[in-house]
Design a protein around this motif. Structure first.
Motif, PDB file in Angstrom:
ATOM      1  N   HIS A 434      50.572  40.506  39.462  1.00  0.00           N
ATOM      2  CA  HIS A 434      50.256  39.080  39.369  1.00  0.00           C
ATOM      3  C   HIS A 434      49.361  38.837  38.158  1.00  0.00           C
ATOM      4  O   HIS A 434      48.830  39.780  37.575  1.00  0.00           O
ATOM      5  CB  HIS A 434      49.506  38.619  40.635  1.00  0.00           C
ATOM      6  N   ASP A 436      45.919  36.450  37.188  1.00  0.00           N
ATOM      7  CA  ASP A 436      44.901  35.651  37.869  1.00  0.00           C
ATOM      8  C   ASP A 436      45.025  34.203  37.402  1.00  0.00           C
ATOM      9  O   ASP A 436      45.389  33.928  36.267  1.00  0.00           O
ATOM     10  CB  ASP A 436      43.511  36.223  37.606  1.00  0.00           C
ATOM     11  N   HIS A 491      48.778  42.468  36.361  1.00  0.00           N
ATOM     12  CA  HIS A 491      48.128  43.666  36.882  1.00  0.00           C
ATOM     13  C   HIS A 491      48.460  43.819  38.360  1.00  0.00           C
ATOM     14  O   HIS A 491      48.985  42.896  38.984  1.00  0.00           O
ATOM     15  CB  HIS A 491      46.613  43.620  36.648  1.00  0.00           C
TER      16      HIS A 491
HETATM   17 FE   LIG Z   1      44.029  39.898  39.957  1.00  0.00          FE
END
Ligand SMILES: [Fe+2]
Ligand SMILES: O=C(O)CCC(=O)C(=O)O
Length: 557
Positions: A434, A436, A491
């Motif tokens: 994903h 952030d 990540h």
């Molecule tokens: Fe994350």
């Protein structure tokens, strides 16, 4: 660096040879490196050279009398042809040789067939540190009583030759014998550390090497200041995920300008970096991990009383696999405790029921927990603002140009607990890949490892734990502000390392009412605006409710 072929004579009169890679110091500790079932290959000699650079006089021994083969059928014959008594005598002779040539400490290190013999060598003659990478270690506690030094062993959970059960039996036998031993199982197959091999698993290999490095340094007392081992894995080196000291932030001088330049480069090229000299006490960093350990050890019933679904602001406990409005979303193998900015009941935003502003839930039975967590939260608020100001400078703005949208930020702190993962990666993983969503994340991880970052080439790079550092990563809002100039990297977390993992990300976000749009300087004829402006509060609310159960938050809407 060069390799010398040296010889010694066994009590039987037989002459045996080995490849020696010398460390720079003559009195360096000695290391006996034992090959895989293929025999002594050039790659083993290359490993000896790397270990020598790290400070060990490394002997790559040859238990096959000069023969080797990459053909499994031939390798199998060579292995079965080994006379155990002679192999034992050979390893003992090399141990003696190293000590006679100045080594005060001697270790053994071996892989597969060599892993088996690494431990056997240590039972035959005193060895100060024994490292086994997936070897045959079936020994009763009575046999292990002969061990002189500690053992470090690495196994793959999917290994059908040297199985996880074997790993467990070694752990039990060591304990029973009263010996020191660390046995780790990684989510990986047999020979996972062999670069170029079919089962090579870079993340597991990197961490196993990191542990091996620390273990050997400690028990062989390698001279301080020797180079660190560079494992043959895609472990993130600092040229990939940079390490930046932020000691100079706020000075307004040339040293600060250099730091800002490093942050700009990391933001543009990687989207991730480690920070040191950030001013947060090491004791507080270790302390919050300890609070995670206490919290997630609470009885399930008590955790359930603090369920996130009770909360109007997505604060509280989230069990493994719980999902929000988006039921299609695959489940992650983690449990979490979310904390938002602690506000008193008479806070104007709370009174007006502005979404994402409300009360945290706290465990009744953990004295000091709330205070420690809120103290850590305040540290993160301060650090978040300092980093924001650094980013303002990195974007060519005035230091305080962005501050106005961070008066009452809707940041969030999460305590995360990742159980050991033993299923295949594609079934359920710690945290699926994903990006952030906010501006920036300040991540603290414990010493287990598991964070992996996707680089521009699409490879997963391990971001190993470095004690005393935080990892900073940029989120989608930073991408929006900079018209995609600053990367927000994919990540994931894969807990391959045989121990439960704790981490504490702090998501730094603007105020609820902030409207974010791309900064003018990043838009021109060749770079048209790629992103629509967003209302931060609504954006985050929608994001969270897709992600997490939100009964109470919906009711308040
Ligand atoms: Fe994350
Ligand atoms: O646990 C970690 O190391 C990373 C967690 C993460 O990426 C996230 O929560 O967004």
């Amino acid at each position: 660096m060069s390799i010398e072929i040296i010889q010694t004579t066994l009590p039987s009169g037989k002459t045996v040879s080995a490849a020696l890679a010398r460390a720079t110091r003559a009195d360096a500790p000695g290391l006996i490196l034992i090959h895989e079932w293929w025999g002594l290959l050039d790659e083993t000699k290359a490993m000896a050279e790397r270990l020598a650079l790290q400070g060990y006089n490394t002997l790559a021994v040859d238990l096959y009398d000069g023969k080797s083969s990459m053909d499994p059928a031939v390798a199998g014959k060579l292995m079965n042809g080994v006379d155990p008594a002679e192999a034992t005598a050979t390893l003992t002779a090399w141990n003696t040789w190293l000590r006679e040539h100045g080594a005060r400490k001697v270790g053994t290190l071996g892989f597969c067939f060599g892993g088996t013999w690494s431990l056997k060598a240590s039972l035959a003659a005193p060895v100060d540190a024994t490292v086994v990478f997936y070897g045959g270690v079936k020994h009763a506690a009575e046999e292990l009583a002969a061990l002189h030094g500690p053992v470090l062993a690495h196994f793959g959970s999917k290994d059908t030759i040297f199985t996880p059960e074997l790993a467990q039996s070694l752990e039990r036998a060591l304990k029973q014998a009263g010996k020191t031993g660390d046995v780790y199982t990684y989510l990986a197959d047999h020979a996972f550390a062999r670069e170029g091999g079919p089962n090579f698993e870079p993340g597991a290999a990197a961490l196993a090497w990191q542990r091996t490095d620390a273990f050997l340094r400690k028990h062989l007392e390698a001279a301080a200041g020797t180079a660190a081992y560079t494992p043959p894995a895609r472990q993130a080196s600092f040229s990939e995920i940079p390490l930046i000291s932020i000691a100079s932030l706020g000075r307004g001088d040339a040293t600060e300008a250099a730091t800002i330049a490093a942050i700009r480069k990391a933001g543009q090229e990687v989207g991730f970096f480690y920070i040191t000299d950030h001013g947060v006490d090491l004791a507080k960093m270790h302390g919050i991990i300890e609070q995670c350990r206490r919290f997630f050890a609470l009885p399930k019933a008590e955790l359930e009383e603090m369920r996130l679904a009770n909360s109007q602001c997505f604060a509280g406990y989230l069990a493994v696999g719980e999902r929000g409005a988006n039921a299609q979303r695959p489940r992650d193998l983690l449990e979490a405790f979310n904390i938002c900015t602690e506000l008193p009941p008479d806070d104007p935003f709370v009174l007006r029921k502005v979404p994402l502003h409300g009360a945290n839930q706290w465990p009744a039975s953990l004295p000091g927990f709330r205070e420690s967590v809120l103290d850590y939260y305040r540290e993160m608020d301060k650090l978040g603002l300092r980093l924001l100001q650094a980013f303002a400078l990195a974007l060519g703005l005035d230091r305080h140009a962005l501050d106005a949208q961070y008066r009452k930020p809707i940041s969030q702190l999460r305590l995360l607990h990742y159980p050991v993962q033993d299923q295949a990666v594609d079934e359920m993983m710690g945290a699926r890949s994903h990006r952030d969503v906010g501006v920036l994340t300040i991540l603290l991880q414990d010493d287990v490892g598991g964070l992996e970052v996707c680089n521009a080439a699409g490879e997963w790079i391990v971001a190993p734990p470095i004690d005393g550092t935080f990892i900073i990563n940029l989120g989608e809002m930073m991408k929006l502000l900079t018209n995609d100039q600053f990367a927000s990297a994919l990540h994931r977390v894969v807990n391959r390392y045989g121990r439960q993992r704790f981490s504490v990300p702090y998501f730094f976000n603007p105020d609820y009412d902030a409207r974010l749009s791309t900064l003018d300087q990043f838009i021109d004829a060749t770079h048209p605006a790629q992103f629509k402006p967003i209302h931060v509060g609504q954006h985050m609310f929608n994001f969270y409710r897709n992600l997490w159960p939100n009964t109470a938050a919906m009711a308040a809407e």
